[in-house]
Design a protein around this motif. Structure first.
Motif, PDB file in Angstrom:
ATOM      1  N   LEU A  41      -9.970  98.864 -20.793  1.00  8.70           N
ATOM      2  CA  LEU A  41     -10.940  98.984 -21.877  1.00  8.70           C
ATOM      3  C   LEU A  41     -11.327 100.437 -22.062  1.00  8.70           C
ATOM      4  CD1 LEU A  41     -13.162  97.828 -23.834  1.00  8.70           C
ATOM      5  CD2 LEU A  41     -14.613  97.588 -21.799  1.00  8.70           C
ATOM      6  N   VAL A  42     -11.346 100.888 -23.317  1.00 12.77           N
ATOM      7  CA  VAL A  42     -11.816 102.232 -23.668  1.00 12.77           C
ATOM      8  C   VAL A  42     -13.240 102.115 -24.201  1.00 12.77           C
ATOM      9  CG1 VAL A  42     -11.470 104.243 -25.154  1.00 12.77           C
ATOM     10  CG2 VAL A  42      -9.497 103.068 -24.159  1.00 12.77           C
ATOM     11  N   LEU A  43     -14.154 102.865 -23.606  1.00 12.32           N
ATOM     12  CA  LEU A  43     -15.566 102.799 -23.949  1.00 12.32           C
ATOM     13  C   LEU A  43     -15.934 103.822 -25.021  1.00 12.32           C
ATOM     14  CD1 LEU A  43     -17.107 102.524 -20.371  1.00 12.32           C
ATOM     15  CD2 LEU A  43     -16.291 100.695 -21.872  1.00 12.32           C
ATOM     16  N   ALA A  44     -17.002 103.507 -25.749  1.00  9.40           N
ATOM     17  CA  ALA A  44     -17.539 104.402 -26.769  1.00  9.40           C
ATOM     18  C   ALA A  44     -18.956 104.790 -26.399  1.00  9.40           C
ATOM     19  CB  ALA A  44     -17.529 103.713 -28.133  1.00  9.40           C
ATOM     20  N   GLY A  45     -19.406 105.912 -26.919  1.00 10.15           N
ATOM     21  CA  GLY A  45     -20.792 106.299 -26.793  1.00 10.15           C
ATOM     22  C   GLY A  45     -21.604 105.759 -27.954  1.00 10.15           C
ATOM     23  N   GLY A  46     -22.899 106.003 -27.922  1.00  7.09           N
ATOM     24  CA  GLY A  46     -23.760 105.579 -29.021  1.00  7.09           C
ATOM     25  C   GLY A  46     -24.667 104.427 -28.629  1.00  7.09           C
ATOM     26  N   SER A  47     -25.690 104.186 -29.438  1.00  6.64           N
ATOM     27  CA  SER A  47     -26.720 103.209 -29.095  1.00  6.64           C
ATOM     28  C   SER A  47     -26.228 101.772 -29.148  1.00  6.64           C
ATOM     29  CB  SER A  47     -27.926 103.388 -30.030  1.00  6.64           C
ATOM     30  OG  SER A  47     -27.548 103.216 -31.382  1.00  6.64           O
ATOM     31  N   THR A  48     -25.387 101.429 -30.121  1.00  9.46           N
ATOM     32  CA  THR A  48     -24.936 100.043 -30.210  1.00  9.46           C
ATOM     33  C   THR A  48     -23.995  99.670 -29.068  1.00  9.46           C
ATOM     34  OG1 THR A  48     -25.211 100.123 -32.610  1.00  9.46           O
ATOM     35  CG2 THR A  48     -23.920  98.293 -31.719  1.00  9.46           C
ATOM     36  N   PRO A  49     -22.999 100.496 -28.712  1.00 12.34           N
ATOM     37  CA  PRO A  49     -22.237 100.179 -27.507  1.00 12.34           C
ATOM     38  C   PRO A  49     -23.121 100.052 -26.270  1.00 12.34           C
ATOM     39  CG  PRO A  49     -21.063 101.810 -28.793  1.00 12.34           C
ATOM     40  CD  PRO A  49     -22.416 101.643 -29.437  1.00 12.34           C
ATOM     41  N   LEU A  50     -24.134 100.916 -26.121  1.00 12.30           N
ATOM     42  CA  LEU A  50     -25.013 100.816 -24.963  1.00 12.30           C
ATOM     43  C   LEU A  50     -25.759  99.481 -24.941  1.00 12.30           C
ATOM     44  CD1 LEU A  50     -26.521 104.406 -24.623  1.00 12.30           C
ATOM     45  CD2 LEU A  50     -24.878 103.291 -23.110  1.00 12.30           C
ATOM     46  N   ALA A  51     -26.130  98.983 -26.112  1.00 14.63           N
ATOM     47  CA  ALA A  51     -26.782  97.671 -26.163  1.00 14.63           C
ATOM     48  C   ALA A  51     -25.824  96.577 -25.691  1.00 14.63           C
ATOM     49  CB  ALA A  51     -27.274  97.381 -27.577  1.00 14.63           C
ATOM     50  N   ALA A  52     -24.561  96.698 -26.051  1.00 13.09           N
ATOM     51  CA  ALA A  52     -23.558  95.741 -25.572  1.00 13.09           C
ATOM     52  C   ALA A  52     -23.354  95.873 -24.069  1.00 13.09           C
ATOM     53  CB  ALA A  52     -22.242  95.940 -26.319  1.00 13.09           C
ATOM     54  N   TYR A  53     -23.357  97.109 -23.568  1.00 12.67           N
ATOM     55  CA  TYR A  53     -23.180  97.319 -22.127  1.00 12.67           C
ATOM     56  C   TYR A  53     -24.335  96.695 -21.341  1.00 12.67           C
ATOM     57  CZ  TYR A  53     -19.916 100.962 -23.754  1.00 12.67           C
ATOM     58  OH  TYR A  53     -18.908 101.655 -24.379  1.00 12.67           O
ATOM     59  N   ARG A  54     -25.539  96.768 -21.878  1.00 12.67           N
ATOM     60  CA  ARG A  54     -26.680  96.145 -21.183  1.00 12.67           C
ATOM     61  C   ARG A  54     -26.472  94.638 -21.060  1.00 12.67           C
ATOM     62  NH1 ARG A  54     -29.409 100.052 -24.456  1.00 12.67           N
ATOM     63  NH2 ARG A  54     -30.321 101.687 -23.140  1.00 12.67           N
ATOM     64  N   LEU A  55     -25.887  94.029 -22.074  1.00 11.55           N
ATOM     65  CA  LEU A  55     -25.586  92.599 -21.999  1.00 11.55           C
ATOM     66  C   LEU A  55     -24.484  92.331 -20.981  1.00 11.55           C
ATOM     67  CD1 LEU A  55     -25.689  91.724 -25.810  1.00 11.55           C
ATOM     68  CD2 LEU A  55     -27.474  91.312 -24.093  1.00 11.55           C
ATOM     69  N   LEU A  56     -23.480  93.195 -20.933  1.00 11.88           N
ATOM     70  CA  LEU A  56     -22.412  93.019 -19.949  1.00 11.88           C
ATOM     71  C   LEU A  56     -22.932  93.136 -18.524  1.00 11.88           C
ATOM     72  CD1 LEU A  56     -19.521  95.041 -21.631  1.00 11.88           C
ATOM     73  CD2 LEU A  56     -19.716  92.562 -21.452  1.00 11.88           C
ATOM     74  N   ALA A  57     -23.946  93.966 -18.320  1.00 10.36           N
ATOM     75  CA  ALA A  57     -24.510  94.127 -16.978  1.00 10.36           C
ATOM     76  C   ALA A  57     -25.105  92.828 -16.454  1.00 10.36           C
ATOM     77  CB  ALA A  57     -25.573  95.220 -16.992  1.00 10.36           C
ATOM     78  N   GLN A  58     -25.432  91.897 -17.358  1.00  9.92           N
ATOM     79  CA  GLN A  58     -26.013  90.614 -16.975  1.00  9.92           C
ATOM     80  C   GLN A  58     -24.979  89.494 -16.922  1.00  9.92           C
ATOM     81  OE1 GLN A  58     -29.276  89.850 -19.745  1.00  9.92           O
ATOM     82  NE2 GLN A  58     -29.610  92.056 -19.958  1.00  9.92           N
ATOM     83  N   ALA A  59     -23.736  89.817 -17.229  1.00 10.71           N
ATOM     84  CA  ALA A  59     -22.700  88.794 -17.363  1.00 10.71           C
ATOM     85  C   ALA A  59     -21.935  88.601 -16.060  1.00 10.71           C
ATOM     86  CB  ALA A  59     -21.728  89.176 -18.479  1.00 10.71           C
ATOM     87  N   GLN A  60     -21.261  87.462 -15.982  1.00 13.49           N
ATOM     88  CA  GLN A  60     -20.340  87.178 -14.892  1.00 13.49           C
ATOM     89  C   GLN A  60     -18.924  87.474 -15.382  1.00 13.49           C
ATOM     90  OE1 GLN A  60     -21.345  86.214 -11.750  1.00 13.49           O
ATOM     91  NE2 GLN A  60     -23.408  86.565 -12.576  1.00 13.49           N
ATOM     92  N   ALA A  61     -18.162  88.243 -14.615  1.00 14.49           N
ATOM     93  CA  ALA A  61     -16.791  88.579 -15.010  1.00 14.49           C
ATOM     94  C   ALA A  61     -15.987  88.897 -13.758  1.00 14.49           C
ATOM     95  CB  ALA A  61     -16.775  89.768 -15.970  1.00 14.49           C
ATOM     96  N   ASP A  62     -14.697  88.943 -13.925  1.00 16.78           N
ATOM     97  CA  ASP A  62     -13.792  89.282 -12.814  1.00 16.78           C
ATOM     98  C   ASP A  62     -13.692  90.802 -12.731  1.00 16.78           C
ATOM     99  OD1 ASP A  62     -11.909  89.294 -10.846  1.00 16.78           O
ATOM    100  OD2 ASP A  62     -10.391  88.162 -11.952  1.00 16.78           O
ATOM    101  N   TRP A  63     -14.799  91.431 -12.331  1.00 20.53           N
ATOM    102  CA  TRP A  63     -14.939  92.881 -12.400  1.00 20.53           C
ATOM    103  C   TRP A  63     -13.877  93.623 -11.601  1.00 20.53           C
ATOM    104  CZ3 TRP A  63     -17.858  93.767 -16.307  1.00 20.53           C
ATOM    105  CH2 TRP A  63     -19.009  93.004 -16.560  1.00 20.53           C
ATOM    106  N   ALA A  64     -13.341  93.020 -10.575  1.00 21.65           N
ATOM    107  CA  ALA A  64     -12.366  93.707  -9.716  1.00 21.65           C
ATOM    108  C   ALA A  64     -11.099  94.092 -10.462  1.00 21.65           C
ATOM    109  CB  ALA A  64     -12.006  92.827  -8.515  1.00 21.65           C
ATOM    110  N   HIS A  65     -10.871  93.488 -11.637  1.00 27.01           N
ATOM    111  CA  HIS A  65      -9.645  93.754 -12.376  1.00 27.01           C
ATOM    112  C   HIS A  65      -9.894  94.537 -13.673  1.00 27.01           C
ATOM    113  CE1 HIS A  65      -8.516  90.339  -9.746  1.00 27.01           C
ATOM    114  NE2 HIS A  65      -7.382  90.997  -9.666  1.00 27.01           N
ATOM    115  N   TRP A  66     -11.083  95.098 -13.797  1.00 23.82           N
ATOM    116  CA  TRP A  66     -11.396  95.921 -14.969  1.00 23.82           C
ATOM    117  C   TRP A  66     -11.037  97.385 -14.679  1.00 23.82           C
ATOM    118  CZ3 TRP A  66     -15.471  94.668 -19.012  1.00 23.82           C
ATOM    119  CH2 TRP A  66     -15.640  93.292 -19.163  1.00 23.82           C
ATOM    120  N   HIS A  67     -10.461  98.052 -15.686  1.00 22.80           N
ATOM    121  CA  HIS A  67     -10.128  99.478 -15.623  1.00 22.80           C
ATOM    122  C   HIS A  67     -10.729 100.127 -16.875  1.00 22.80           C
ATOM    123  CE1 HIS A  67      -7.018  99.005 -12.394  1.00 22.80           C
ATOM    124  NE2 HIS A  67      -7.086  97.759 -12.847  1.00 22.80           N
TER     125      HIS A  67
END
Length: 236
Positions: A41-67
């Motif tokens: 995954l390629v990340l972006a800066g800015g307020s709206t991506p950060l709002a999405a990242y805050r939601l991801l911080a609360q999510a369950q995912a297979d984080w060990a396989h994220w790059h």
């Protein structure tokens, strides 16, 4: 509305764009890990991506396989709050168990030219990405690809000098890298984006339009960013 050459979806507000972005990222991650054993995954800066990242911080995912990679970065010290990598760490990555060796910040503190050269092989080893996340500035720029600036056609990563917004020195992935992705999400929110969206719809060759057309993009807009949908009056 529909932007020429790209899939477009208008949502109610910034919060809805962030929620849909988080959902699509999680779905893409699950599909990529099931199919290929990793999610890039390629990340972006800015307020709206950060709002999405805050939601991801609360999510369950297979984080060990994220790059994780970055679409652009400001040439500032690594601990600067204005760095895209620092912001993503603060609201999301410090709170989930993605292995740190799988998080790839751009070493922009080295200077634009040196950092671009250092990040080139990192990107070359990662493409094609599974998902690229981008925003759009009020001038139609995306990542650190600004209107009126020459975009290098060959490299995957380029130095940026004399950016029209501070800091002037930056590092950006080029369209050659950003478009080598299975899917792209472009997030456009806020009334200040209406003029650029109108230019995009009229066929103006803005950097964001050039990248989105080549990147199998889905553009998520909130209602007030859409020229044909002015803000609702405040009845309070």
């Amino acid at each position: 509305m529909q932007l020429t050459g790209v899939e477009t979806q208008v949502l109610a507000d910034t919060e809805a764009v962030a929620a849909e972005t988080a959902r699509l990222i999680l779905d893409a991650a699950a599909d990529a890990i099931a199919a290929r054993g990793a999610f890039r995954l390629v990340l972006a800066g800015g307020s709206t991506p950060l709002a999405a990242y805050r939601l991801l911080a609360q999510a369950q995912a297979d984080w060990a396989h994220w790059h994780l990679y970055h679409g652009d970065e400001r040439c500032l010290p690594p601990d600067s709050p204005e760095r895209n990598s620092r912001a993503a760490d603060d609201v999301w990555l410090a709170k989930v168990p993605v292995p740190r060796e799988q998080v790839h910040p751009i070493p922009a503190e080295q200077g634009a030219a040196a950092a671009s050269a250092a990040y080139e092989p990192v990107v070359a080893g990662a493409v094609p990405f599974d998902l690229v996340l981008l925003g759009m500035g009020e001038d139609g720029h995306t990542a650190s690809l600004f209107p009126g600036h020459e975009i290098c056609p060959g490299p995957l990563v380029m130095p940026v000098h004399d950016a029209p917004k501070p800091p002037p020195d930056r590092v950006s992935l080029t369209p050659s890298a950003l478009c080598r992705s299975r899917r792209m999400l472009v997030l456009v929110t806020g009334a200040g984006k209406q003029a650029a969206v109108a230019r995009w719809a009229a066929g103006d060759g803005l950097p964001v339009a050039r990248v989105a057309v080549g990147g199998n993009a889905l553009v998520l807009l909130d209602r007030v960013a859409t020229p044909s949908m002015p803000p609702e009056p405040d009845l309070g």
